[in-house]
Design a protein around this motif. Structure first.
Motif, short mmCIF file in Angstrom:
data_model
loop_
_atom_site.label_atom_id
_atom_site.label_comp_id
_atom_site.label_asym_id
_atom_site.label_seq_id
_atom_site.Cartn_x
_atom_site.Cartn_y
_atom_site.Cartn_z
N LYS A 120 -2.10 -14.41 -16.46
CA LYS A 120 -2.59 -13.28 -15.68
C LYS A 120 -1.81 -13.12 -14.39
N GLY A 121 -1.46 -14.25 -13.77
CA GLY A 121 -0.67 -14.19 -12.54
C GLY A 121 0.68 -13.51 -12.76
N PHE A 122 1.35 -13.84 -13.88
CA PHE A 122 2.63 -13.20 -14.19
C PHE A 122 2.46 -11.69 -14.36
N VAL A 123 1.43 -11.29 -15.10
CA VAL A 123 1.21 -9.85 -15.35
C VAL A 123 0.89 -9.13 -14.04
N PHE A 124 0.04 -9.73 -13.22
CA PHE A 124 -0.30 -9.10 -11.94
C PHE A 124 0.93 -9.00 -11.04
N ALA A 125 1.82 -9.99 -11.11
CA ALA A 125 3.05 -9.94 -10.31
C ALA A 125 3.90 -8.74 -10.71
N VAL A 126 4.03 -8.52 -12.01
CA VAL A 126 4.81 -7.37 -12.50
C VAL A 126 4.18 -6.06 -12.01
N ILE A 127 2.87 -5.95 -12.13
CA ILE A 127 2.19 -4.72 -11.71
C ILE A 127 2.39 -4.46 -10.23
N ILE A 128 2.16 -5.47 -9.40
CA ILE A 128 2.19 -5.28 -7.95
C ILE A 128 3.59 -4.92 -7.48
N VAL A 129 4.59 -5.65 -7.95
CA VAL A 129 5.94 -5.44 -7.41
C VAL A 129 6.49 -4.08 -7.81
N PHE A 130 6.27 -3.64 -9.04
CA PHE A 130 6.87 -2.38 -9.45
C PHE A 130 6.08 -1.18 -8.94
N VAL A 131 4.77 -1.29 -8.82
CA VAL A 131 4.00 -0.22 -8.19
C VAL A 131 4.39 -0.07 -6.73
N SER A 132 4.51 -1.20 -6.02
CA SER A 132 4.85 -1.15 -4.59
C SER A 132 6.26 -0.61 -4.38
N CYS A 133 7.21 -1.09 -5.18
CA CYS A 133 8.59 -0.61 -5.03
C CYS A 133 8.71 0.86 -5.41
N ARG A 134 7.99 1.27 -6.44
CA ARG A 134 8.03 2.68 -6.83
C ARG A 134 7.52 3.56 -5.70
N GLU A 135 6.42 3.18 -5.08
CA GLU A 135 5.86 3.99 -3.99
C GLU A 135 6.84 4.06 -2.82
N GLY A 136 7.46 2.92 -2.50
CA GLY A 136 8.39 2.92 -1.40
C GLY A 136 9.62 3.76 -1.67
N LEU A 137 10.16 3.67 -2.87
CA LEU A 137 11.38 4.41 -3.21
C LEU A 137 11.14 5.90 -3.34
N HIS A 138 9.88 6.32 -3.52
CA HIS A 138 9.56 7.74 -3.64
C HIS A 138 8.90 8.30 -2.38
N ALA A 139 8.94 7.55 -1.29
CA ALA A 139 8.35 8.04 -0.04
C ALA A 139 9.16 9.21 0.51
N ARG A 140 8.47 10.11 1.18
CA ARG A 140 9.13 11.27 1.78
C ARG A 140 8.25 11.79 2.93
N ASP A 141 8.76 12.77 3.63
CA ASP A 141 8.03 13.41 4.74
C ASP A 141 7.85 12.49 5.94
N GLY A 142 8.85 11.65 6.21
CA GLY A 142 8.85 10.87 7.44
C GLY A 142 7.77 9.80 7.52
N ALA A 143 7.27 9.59 8.75
CA ALA A 143 6.30 8.53 9.00
C ALA A 143 5.01 8.75 8.22
N VAL A 144 4.61 10.01 8.08
CA VAL A 144 3.39 10.31 7.32
C VAL A 144 3.55 9.89 5.87
N GLY A 145 4.72 10.15 5.31
CA GLY A 145 4.98 9.77 3.92
C GLY A 145 5.00 8.27 3.73
N VAL A 146 5.54 7.54 4.71
CA VAL A 146 5.55 6.08 4.62
C VAL A 146 4.13 5.52 4.64
N GLY A 147 3.30 6.08 5.52
CA GLY A 147 1.90 5.63 5.55
C GLY A 147 1.17 5.96 4.27
N ARG A 148 1.43 7.14 3.72
CA ARG A 148 0.80 7.51 2.45
C ARG A 148 1.27 6.60 1.32
#
Length: 264
Positions: free
Chosen positions: A202-230
């Motif tokens: 379960k730890g391995f699966v959760f690691a995959v979920i967390i890292v790729f969801v977090s990286c996807r959100e960061g790489l698709h951020a836009r609209d400046g500081a508001v977008g980073v917070g979102r």
């Protein structure tokens, strides 16, 4: 008609999001297989993710084990089953509480930081600068974080389980008066390797979920500081909900291969 259109739109958005996460995971896997691994960055991320999250995971696991032990004892005492507290705590920590609590804590602490870092780089055009310098952003930014997460979270799960069981033992034997010998004997008797394997997987699966969801959100951020917070907020919320939802399906699936009660 508007209802079905809204449901269709949500489903379409979900499929698109899932496709983006899957594409990022596939690209990361290709980079790892091609040998494009930056060892220094990976070790730095392991220190940030693993070592930096230790105190949060230890405190969470210990106090969860302690309070779960107390509640279990108060209920079992009505049935004169105080000696059964040990195996309930150990199995629950190994199979469910340890990996889930670790996943949620890491999603809140590390997932938010990953999304904020990558989001800030995206809106300030640092990622475009990497491409201009012929540095692939996935190789440089995502691969070290993914490898560090896959290494760190199973170890953090083990720590959470250990300190949860230890805290439960101390509360049961030193505070609530459960016999130490009976507690340990029943815990050893009703806990086996299947329980530990299930928590680590379960730890391995959760690691995959967390890292790729977090990286996807960061790489698709836009609209400046508001977008980073979102993006940071969405990374924590989506990552935490995905961990909880995935945990249900993993529990149903893994119990086929790691059934409880074998060789006991």
């Amino acid at each position: 008609m508007n209802f079905f259109a809204a449901v269709g739109g949500l489903f379409s958005a979900f499929c698109a999001y899932l496709g983006q996460v899957g594409e990022l995971a596939a690209e990361t896997f290709r980079s790892v297989c091609s040998g494009r691994i930056r060892v220094g960055l990976t070790l730095r991320q392991i220190s940030h993710i693993g070592f930096g999250s230790q105190m949060v995971v230890i405190v969470t696991g210990a106090f969860t084990g302690a309070v779960f032990t107390a509640q279990t004892y108060f209920q079992f005492a009505r049935l004169n089953m105080e000696s059964a507290v040990g195996p309930v705590i150990s199995v629950a920590m190994c199979r469910e509480l340890g990996p889930v609590l670790t996943g949620l804590m890491v999603a809140g602490r590390v997932g938010a930081a990953m999304s904020a870092e990558l989001g800030t780089m995206k809106v300030t055009q640092q990622i475009d600068a990497l491409r201009a310098l012929a540095v692939h952003p996935v190789d440089y930014l995502v691969v070290p974080r993914a490898l560090a997460m896959l290494i760190s979270i199973p170890l953090l799960v083990g720590e959470c389980i250990f300190f949860g069981i230890l805290a439960g033992y101390l509360v049961a034997t030193k505070v609530l008066g459960v016999g130490s010998a009976y507690y340990l004997w029943n815990m050893y008797k009703f806990t086996d390797a299947n329980d530990i394997f299930m928590g680590v997987i379960k730890g391995f699966v959760f690691a995959v979920i967390i890292v790729f969801v977090s990286c996807r959100e960061g790489l698709h951020a836009r609209d400046g500081a508001v977008g980073v917070g979102r993006a940071t907020t969405e990374a924590v919320v989506i990552g935490s909900l995905s961990v909880l939802i995935a945990n249900f399906f993993l529990t149903m699936f893994l119990n086929i291969f790691f059934p409880a009660g074998v060789n006991r």
